[in-house]
Design a protein around this motif. Structure first.
Motif, PDB file in Angstrom:
ATOM      1  N   ILE A 144       0.847  -1.200   0.000  1.00  6.96           N
ATOM      2  CA  ILE A 144       0.000   0.000   0.000  1.00  6.96           C
ATOM      3  C   ILE A 144       0.882   1.249   0.000  1.00  6.96           C
ATOM      4  CG2 ILE A 144      -1.738   1.286   1.314  1.00  6.96           C
ATOM      5  CD1 ILE A 144      -2.628  -1.482   2.424  1.00  6.96           C
ATOM      6  N   PRO A 145       0.659   2.139  -0.983  1.00  2.34           N
ATOM      7  CA  PRO A 145       1.460   3.367  -1.055  1.00  2.34           C
ATOM      8  C   PRO A 145       0.916   4.463  -0.146  1.00  2.34           C
ATOM      9  CG  PRO A 145      -0.043   3.294  -2.895  1.00  2.34           C
ATOM     10  CD  PRO A 145      -0.251   2.008  -2.109  1.00  2.34           C
ATOM     11  N   THR A 146       1.709   5.493   0.031  1.00  2.00           N
ATOM     12  CA  THR A 146       1.261   6.664   0.778  1.00  2.00           C
ATOM     13  C   THR A 146       0.067   7.297   0.069  1.00  2.00           C
ATOM     14  OG1 THR A 146       3.535   7.046   1.444  1.00  2.00           O
ATOM     15  CG2 THR A 146       2.017   8.881   1.722  1.00  2.00           C
ATOM     16  N   ASN A 147       0.178   7.416  -1.238  1.00  2.39           N
ATOM     17  CA  ASN A 147      -0.884   7.994  -2.054  1.00  2.39           C
ATOM     18  C   ASN A 147      -1.459   6.890  -2.941  1.00  2.39           C
ATOM     19  OD1 ASN A 147      -2.475   9.318  -3.913  1.00  2.39           O
ATOM     20  ND2 ASN A 147      -0.912  10.769  -4.560  1.00  2.39           N
ATOM     21  N   PRO A 148      -2.713   6.477  -2.719  1.00  2.10           N
ATOM     22  CA  PRO A 148      -3.297   5.377  -3.488  1.00  2.10           C
ATOM     23  C   PRO A 148      -3.347   5.636  -4.995  1.00  2.10           C
ATOM     24  CG  PRO A 148      -4.744   6.035  -1.676  1.00  2.10           C
ATOM     25  CD  PRO A 148      -3.605   7.000  -1.709  1.00  2.10           C
ATOM     26  N   LYS A 149      -3.318   6.898  -5.395  1.00  2.30           N
ATOM     27  CA  LYS A 149      -3.363   7.226  -6.823  1.00  2.30           C
ATOM     28  C   LYS A 149      -2.102   6.777  -7.565  1.00  2.30           C
ATOM     29  CE  LYS A 149      -6.410  11.149  -6.092  1.00  2.30           C
ATOM     30  NZ  LYS A 149      -6.575  12.605  -6.134  1.00  2.30           N
ATOM     31  N   VAL A 150      -1.053   6.427  -6.829  1.00  2.00           N
ATOM     32  CA  VAL A 150       0.202   5.974  -7.425  1.00  2.00           C
ATOM     33  C   VAL A 150       0.029   4.621  -8.106  1.00  2.00           C
ATOM     34  CG1 VAL A 150       2.502   5.104  -6.804  1.00  2.00           C
ATOM     35  CG2 VAL A 150       1.699   7.276  -5.881  1.00  2.00           C
ATOM     36  N   LYS A 151      -0.848   3.799  -7.579  1.00  2.00           N
ATOM     37  CA  LYS A 151      -1.017   2.428  -8.087  1.00  2.00           C
ATOM     38  C   LYS A 151      -1.830   2.434  -9.386  1.00  2.00           C
ATOM     39  CE  LYS A 151       1.285  -0.151  -5.258  1.00  2.00           C
ATOM     40  NZ  LYS A 151       1.228  -1.509  -4.892  1.00  2.00           N
ATOM     41  N   TYR A 180       7.134   8.760 -10.786  1.00  2.00           N
ATOM     42  CA  TYR A 180       6.254   8.723  -9.621  1.00  2.00           C
ATOM     43  C   TYR A 180       6.761   9.456  -8.388  1.00  2.00           C
ATOM     44  CZ  TYR A 180       3.180   5.575 -12.008  1.00  2.00           C
ATOM     45  OH  TYR A 180       2.291   5.050 -12.891  1.00  2.00           O
ATOM     46  N   CYS A 181       7.990   9.268  -8.042  1.00  2.00           N
ATOM     47  CA  CYS A 181       8.481   9.802  -6.774  1.00  2.00           C
ATOM     48  C   CYS A 181       9.948  10.191  -6.959  1.00  2.00           C
ATOM     49  CB  CYS A 181       8.311   8.741  -5.679  1.00  2.00           C
ATOM     50  SG  CYS A 181       8.832   9.290  -4.060  1.00  2.00           S
ATOM     51  N   PRO A 182      10.206  11.392  -7.435  1.00  2.00           N
ATOM     52  CA  PRO A 182      11.580  11.769  -7.777  1.00  2.00           C
ATOM     53  C   PRO A 182      12.512  11.988  -6.583  1.00  2.00           C
ATOM     54  CG  PRO A 182      10.093  13.613  -8.132  1.00  2.00           C
ATOM     55  CD  PRO A 182       9.237  12.437  -7.767  1.00  2.00           C
ATOM     56  N   GLY A 183      11.975  12.076  -5.386  1.00  2.00           N
ATOM     57  CA  GLY A 183      12.805  12.336  -4.204  1.00  2.00           C
ATOM     58  C   GLY A 183      14.017  11.428  -4.056  1.00  2.00           C
ATOM     59  N   PRO A 184      13.874  10.110  -4.214  1.00  2.00           N
ATOM     60  CA  PRO A 184      15.006   9.198  -4.003  1.00  2.00           C
ATOM     61  C   PRO A 184      16.001   9.095  -5.165  1.00  2.00           C
ATOM     62  CG  PRO A 184      12.908   8.116  -3.550  1.00  2.00           C
ATOM     63  CD  PRO A 184      12.599   9.415  -4.201  1.00  2.00           C
ATOM     64  N   ILE A 185      15.787   9.811  -6.252  1.00  2.00           N
ATOM     65  CA  ILE A 185      16.656   9.649  -7.425  1.00  2.00           C
ATOM     66  C   ILE A 185      18.121   9.880  -7.084  1.00  2.00           C
ATOM     67  CG2 ILE A 185      17.277  10.671  -9.670  1.00  2.00           C
ATOM     68  CD1 ILE A 185      14.286  10.804 -10.272  1.00  2.00           C
ATOM     69  N   GLN A 186      18.422  10.909  -6.336  1.00  2.00           N
ATOM     70  CA  GLN A 186      19.812  11.185  -5.963  1.00  2.00           C
ATOM     71  C   GLN A 186      20.411  10.001  -5.189  1.00  2.00           C
ATOM     72  OE1 GLN A 186      20.311  14.743  -3.636  1.00  2.00           O
ATOM     73  NE2 GLN A 186      22.474  14.891  -4.113  1.00  2.00           N
TER      74      GLN A 186
END
Length: 143
Positions: free
Chosen positions: A78-85, A129-135
């Motif tokens: 389950i993601p933080t934001n269900p719209k991700v799935k 989807y979630c660019p935060g972890p790219i670095q």
């Protein structure tokens, strides 16, 4: 009497400054993990640690442990934001699992290339989807 007032004032100031320090620590923690404890966010953090282990195994030309069963949860966690799935997320998750399977079944001469393919699937999904972890994921790239 002035000593008692001075002591009370000092204790009061210590309490204020110690509370402010604690609030800063909590704020730092929240920024460190903006997605808190959603099952998908927790799994992604574990997957990163697993990828660090895989990278070391590839660099040292050691046998790889299998992470496939554990990482399959990417499709159901389950993601933080269900719209991700979305359907695209499912496709990217399946592409990741396929590249991980290929890596785990690699011959030694294809190990580095197949490792890079796994990292690239991580990057491709995170760009969408979630660019935060790219670095952080970029640190997994084998140089």
């Amino acid at each position: 009497m002035p000593r008692i007032s001075s002591l009370v004032l000092t204790l009061f100031l210590i309490c204020i400054f110690s509370c402010q320090k604690k609030e800063e620590t909590n704020a730092t923690k929240a920024v460190l993990y903006p997605n808190q404890d959603a099952p998908l966010a927790l799994l992604m953090r574990e997957m990163f640690l697993d990828m660090e282990e895989i990278k070391l195994s590839v660099e040292n030309k050691e046998a790889l442990k299998s992470y496939l069963e554990k990482h399959k949860d990417i499709l159901s966690a389950i993601p933080t934001n269900p719209k991700v799935k979305t359907e695209q997320f499912q496709l990217m998750g399946n592409a990741y699992l396929e590249s991980l399977t290929t890596l785990e079944n690699s011959s030694e001469d294809l190990l580095i290339d197949n490792y890079q393919a796994v990292v690239n699937t991580c990057l491709g999904c995170h760009q969408q989807y979630c660019p935060g972890p790219i670095q952080k994921i970029n640190k997994l790239i084998k140089e």
